[in-house]
Scaffold this motif. Structure first.
Motif, PDB file in Angstrom:
ATOM      1  N   TYR A  93       0.838  -1.196   0.000  1.00 24.92           N
ATOM      2  CA  TYR A  93       0.000   0.000   0.000  1.00 24.92           C
ATOM      3  C   TYR A  93       0.875   1.249   0.000  1.00 24.92           C
ATOM      4  CZ  TYR A  93      -3.581  -3.290   1.671  1.00 24.92           C
ATOM      5  OH  TYR A  93      -4.435  -4.346   1.809  1.00 24.92           O
ATOM      6  N   GLU A  94       0.464   2.233  -0.742  1.00 26.12           N
ATOM      7  CA  GLU A  94       1.150   3.524  -0.716  1.00 26.12           C
ATOM      8  C   GLU A  94       0.720   4.288   0.531  1.00 26.12           C
ATOM      9  OE1 GLU A  94       1.382   7.668  -3.335  1.00 26.12           O
ATOM     10  OE2 GLU A  94       0.482   5.860  -4.192  1.00 26.12           O
ATOM     11  N   THR A  95       1.680   4.826   1.270  1.00 29.14           N
ATOM     12  CA  THR A  95       1.363   5.609   2.459  1.00 29.14           C
ATOM     13  C   THR A  95       0.983   7.021   2.043  1.00 29.14           C
ATOM     14  OG1 THR A  95       2.902   4.307   3.810  1.00 29.14           O
ATOM     15  CG2 THR A  95       2.230   6.447   4.683  1.00 29.14           C
ATOM     16  N   ASP A  96      -0.288   7.325   2.220  1.00 30.16           N
ATOM     17  CA  ASP A  96      -0.820   8.624   1.803  1.00 30.16           C
ATOM     18  C   ASP A  96      -1.500   9.284   3.001  1.00 30.16           C
ATOM     19  OD1 ASP A  96      -1.942  10.804   0.609  1.00 30.16           O
ATOM     20  OD2 ASP A  96      -3.347   9.693  -0.665  1.00 30.16           O
ATOM     21  N   ALA A  97      -0.816  10.235   3.608  1.00 28.87           N
ATOM     22  CA  ALA A  97      -1.334  10.889   4.814  1.00 28.87           C
ATOM     23  C   ALA A  97      -2.565  11.735   4.531  1.00 28.87           C
ATOM     24  CB  ALA A  97      -0.242  11.754   5.448  1.00 28.87           C
ATOM     25  N   SER A  98      -2.843  12.029   3.272  1.00 26.72           N
ATOM     26  CA  SER A  98      -3.977  12.899   2.942  1.00 26.72           C
ATOM     27  C   SER A  98      -5.319  12.271   3.312  1.00 26.72           C
ATOM     28  CB  SER A  98      -3.970  13.258   1.454  1.00 26.72           C
ATOM     29  OG  SER A  98      -4.264  12.127   0.658  1.00 26.72           O
ATOM     30  N   VAL A  99      -5.341  10.931   3.509  1.00 29.91           N
ATOM     31  CA  VAL A  99      -6.607  10.281   3.891  1.00 29.91           C
ATOM     32  C   VAL A  99      -7.079  10.784   5.260  1.00 29.91           C
ATOM     33  CG1 VAL A  99      -6.206   8.212   2.507  1.00 29.91           C
ATOM     34  CG2 VAL A  99      -5.439   8.265   4.900  1.00 29.91           C
ATOM     35  N   ILE A 100      -6.131  11.269   6.084  1.00 28.90           N
ATOM     36  CA  ILE A 100      -6.475  11.756   7.428  1.00 28.90           C
ATOM     37  C   ILE A 100      -7.253  13.067   7.335  1.00 28.90           C
ATOM     38  CG2 ILE A 100      -5.501  12.389   9.688  1.00 28.90           C
ATOM     39  CD1 ILE A 100      -3.008  10.741   8.920  1.00 28.90           C
ATOM     40  N   ASN A 101      -7.117  13.786   6.208  1.00 30.94           N
ATOM     41  CA  ASN A 101      -7.828  15.057   6.033  1.00 30.94           C
ATOM     42  C   ASN A 101      -9.345  14.867   6.012  1.00 30.94           C
ATOM     43  OD1 ASN A 101      -5.333  16.295   5.782  1.00 30.94           O
ATOM     44  ND2 ASN A 101      -5.364  16.285   3.554  1.00 30.94           N
ATOM     45  N   HIS A 102      -9.787  13.733   5.466  1.00 32.96           N
ATOM     46  CA  HIS A 102     -11.230  13.558   5.250  1.00 32.96           C
ATOM     47  C   HIS A 102     -11.807  12.294   5.896  1.00 32.96           C
ATOM     48  CE1 HIS A 102     -10.066  10.642   2.164  1.00 32.96           C
ATOM     49  NE2 HIS A 102      -9.222  11.545   1.697  1.00 32.96           N
ATOM     50  N   SER A 103     -10.998  11.587   6.710  1.00 34.77           N
ATOM     51  CA  SER A 103     -11.523  10.398   7.373  1.00 34.77           C
ATOM     52  C   SER A 103     -10.860  10.209   8.732  1.00 34.77           C
ATOM     53  CB  SER A 103     -11.296   9.156   6.507  1.00 34.77           C
ATOM     54  OG  SER A 103      -9.905   8.885   6.366  1.00 34.77           O
ATOM     55  N   LEU A 104     -11.437   9.360   9.534  1.00 31.84           N
ATOM     56  CA  LEU A 104     -10.879   9.046  10.841  1.00 31.84           C
ATOM     57  C   LEU A 104      -9.895   7.895  10.691  1.00 31.84           C
ATOM     58  CD1 LEU A 104     -11.247  10.004  13.796  1.00 31.84           C
ATOM     59  CD2 LEU A 104     -12.838   8.098  14.101  1.00 31.84           C
ATOM     60  N   CYS A 105      -8.677   8.083  11.198  1.00 28.10           N
ATOM     61  CA  CYS A 105      -7.633   7.064  11.089  1.00 28.10           C
ATOM     62  C   CYS A 105      -7.036   6.782  12.471  1.00 28.10           C
ATOM     63  CB  CYS A 105      -6.522   7.522  10.147  1.00 28.10           C
ATOM     64  SG  CYS A 105      -7.075   7.870   8.456  1.00 28.10           S
ATOM     65  N   LEU A 106      -6.408   5.637  12.597  1.00 26.29           N
ATOM     66  CA  LEU A 106      -5.719   5.266  13.830  1.00 26.29           C
ATOM     67  C   LEU A 106      -4.217   5.312  13.623  1.00 26.29           C
ATOM     68  CD1 LEU A 106      -7.773   2.141  15.032  1.00 26.29           C
ATOM     69  CD2 LEU A 106      -7.552   4.308  16.254  1.00 26.29           C
ATOM     70  N   ALA A 107      -3.487   5.586  14.713  1.00 23.54           N
ATOM     71  CA  ALA A 107      -2.028   5.464  14.711  1.00 23.54           C
ATOM     72  C   ALA A 107      -1.636   4.661  15.950  1.00 23.54           C
ATOM     73  CB  ALA A 107      -1.362   6.833  14.741  1.00 23.54           C
ATOM     74  N   LEU A 108      -0.719   3.735  15.782  1.00 20.66           N
ATOM     75  CA  LEU A 108      -0.286   2.881  16.889  1.00 20.66           C
ATOM     76  C   LEU A 108       1.193   3.118  17.157  1.00 20.66           C
ATOM     77  CD1 LEU A 108      -2.101  -0.440  15.867  1.00 20.66           C
ATOM     78  CD2 LEU A 108      -2.956   1.451  17.274  1.00 20.66           C
ATOM     79  N   ASP A 109       1.485   3.539  18.385  1.00 18.70           N
ATOM     80  CA  ASP A 109       2.852   3.870  18.770  1.00 18.70           C
ATOM     81  C   ASP A 109       3.468   2.709  19.547  1.00 18.70           C
ATOM     82  OD1 ASP A 109       5.179   5.301  19.134  1.00 18.70           O
ATOM     83  OD2 ASP A 109       4.405   6.533  20.777  1.00 18.70           O
ATOM     84  N   ASP A 110       4.153   1.828  18.842  1.00 15.22           N
ATOM     85  CA  ASP A 110       4.893   0.703  19.427  1.00 15.22           C
ATOM     86  C   ASP A 110       4.016  -0.314  20.146  1.00 15.22           C
ATOM     87  OD1 ASP A 110       6.991   2.167  18.467  1.00 15.22           O
ATOM     88  OD2 ASP A 110       8.073   2.326  20.351  1.00 15.22           O
ATOM     89  N   VAL A 111       2.832  -0.611  19.622  1.00 14.60           N
ATOM     90  CA  VAL A 111       2.026  -1.710  20.156  1.00 14.60           C
ATOM     91  C   VAL A 111       2.781  -3.014  19.895  1.00 14.60           C
ATOM     92  CG1 VAL A 111      -0.113  -3.027  19.832  1.00 14.60           C
ATOM     93  CG2 VAL A 111      -0.179  -0.530  19.962  1.00 14.60           C
ATOM     94  N   GLN A 112       2.939  -3.832  20.924  1.00 14.19           N
ATOM     95  CA  GLN A 112       3.831  -4.986  20.835  1.00 14.19           C
ATOM     96  C   GLN A 112       3.139  -6.348  20.764  1.00 14.19           C
ATOM     97  OE1 GLN A 112       7.525  -4.729  20.749  1.00 14.19           O
ATOM     98  NE2 GLN A 112       6.547  -2.864  20.004  1.00 14.19           N
ATOM     99  N   ASP A 113       1.942  -6.442  21.285  1.00 14.82           N
ATOM    100  CA  ASP A 113       1.278  -7.748  21.361  1.00 14.82           C
ATOM    101  C   ASP A 113       0.540  -8.067  20.059  1.00 14.82           C
ATOM    102  OD1 ASP A 113       0.258  -9.997  23.294  1.00 14.82           O
ATOM    103  OD2 ASP A 113      -1.504  -9.287  22.211  1.00 14.82           O
ATOM    104  N   PRO A 114       0.831  -9.207  19.433  1.00 19.99           N
ATOM    105  CA  PRO A 114       0.177  -9.546  18.163  1.00 19.99           C
ATOM    106  C   PRO A 114      -1.346  -9.612  18.286  1.00 19.99           C
ATOM    107  CG  PRO A 114       2.030 -11.023  18.582  1.00 19.99           C
ATOM    108  CD  PRO A 114       1.834 -10.237  19.831  1.00 19.99           C
ATOM    109  N   GLY A 115      -1.827 -10.144  19.425  1.00 17.96           N
ATOM    110  CA  GLY A 115      -3.268 -10.231  19.629  1.00 17.96           C
ATOM    111  C   GLY A 115      -3.918  -8.870  19.735  1.00 17.96           C
ATOM    112  N   ASN A 116      -3.245  -7.944  20.417  1.00 17.69           N
ATOM    113  CA  ASN A 116      -3.771  -6.577  20.516  1.00 17.69           C
ATOM    114  C   ASN A 116      -3.869  -5.926  19.142  1.00 17.69           C
ATOM    115  OD1 ASN A 116      -4.178  -6.471  23.297  1.00 17.69           O
ATOM    116  ND2 ASN A 116      -2.147  -5.635  23.720  1.00 17.69           N
TER     117      ASN A 116
END
Length: 253
Positions: A93-116
């Motif tokens: 996938y191409e990383t396109d930050a512009s999607v954040i302008n018009h939609s709700l997105c998540l960001a994960l900062d060093d989540v380590q557990d595969p199940g999480n």
């Protein structure tokens, strides 16, 4: 047709990130998960019992192997094998930050557990969040435990691994949310229909560098406020609570 020792060894090798990265593939197991992913990602190999295969006249698969339950058990990474396993190609996938302008997105900062991570992808799918931006140190989305935990959500949610500080700095006038103990009561805030929701590491929360860039600090209040309670919520549960409130507010507009 029995699976060869080399084939079983190859399937087991996909537990390791370096092998998945080299081969650019991932493993999925079980009728529900494999069924959801077929057609979304090219499938290089599929091994299944005659019972499972009898349900399909045609499958979009490069190579199919009909195997016994015993053979499947030897190849499977699960404690209880489930009729079918498949090896899919990893999407790019191409990383396109512009999607954040018009939609709700998540960001994960060093989540380590595969199940999480897998559960968060499943949650994102449920709440119609199509993009998740992960710090480079976040666990690999193609870890077999992560893939299993997505329950098929990986077919509809795109993950992008990128340095979060750079991503956030590239945004202009976009709300960036994060959950903190000193944040404002989430239920008393007007939440936007677009923007970035940052969720942090299981033990350390959101890192300092990312925290400095967050312009909307939220707090998930416990109930009742004066009651002694757990120190914090599991990151996947916290994500569910936050996303539910964002979507509740959006639906009431």
């Amino acid at each position: 047709m029995a699976l060869s020792k080399n084939r079983i060894k190859y399937i087991h090798s996909l537990e390791l990130k370096k092998n998945r990265k080299t081969e650019k593939v991932f493993l999925a197991e079980g009728p529900k998960l494999v069924g959801d992913l077929l057609g979304h990602f090219p499938c290089r190999f599929l091994a299944a019992t005659p019972e499972w295969l009898s349900q399909y006249s045609q499958l979009p698969v490069e190579e199919i192997s009909e195997v016994s339950a015993e053979d499947l058990s030897r190849a499977s990474l699960l404690k209880t094998p489930q009729q079918v396993l498949a090896i899919f190609e990893q999407p790019e996938y191409e990383t396109d930050a512009s999607v954040i302008n018009h939609s709700l997105c998540l960001a994960l900062d060093d989540v380590q557990d595969p199940g999480n991570l897998g559960t968060i992808i499943r949650l994102a799918d449920w709440f119609g969040i199509e993009h998740i931006f992960c710090s480079p140190n976040t666990v690999d989305v193609y870890n077999p435990k992560t893939i299993q935990a997505t329950m098929g959500g990986i077919a509809r949610v795109k993950l992008h691994y990128t340095p979060l500080p750079d991503l956030i700095r590239s945004l202009t006038d976009i709300p960036v949310y994060g959950t903190f103990l000193d944040g404002k009561n989430m239920y008393a805030q007007q939440l936007s229909s677009n923007g970035l929701i940052v969720m942090g590491n299981e033990g350390n929360g959101i890192g300092k560098e990312v925290e400095q860039l967050i312009n909307r600090k939220l707090y998930i209040p416990n109930y009742p406020a004066e009651r002694e309670t757990s120190e914090s919520l599991n990151v996947a549960i916290a994500t569910a609570v936050v996303c539910a409130e964002f979507r509740r507010q959006a639906a009431s507009l």
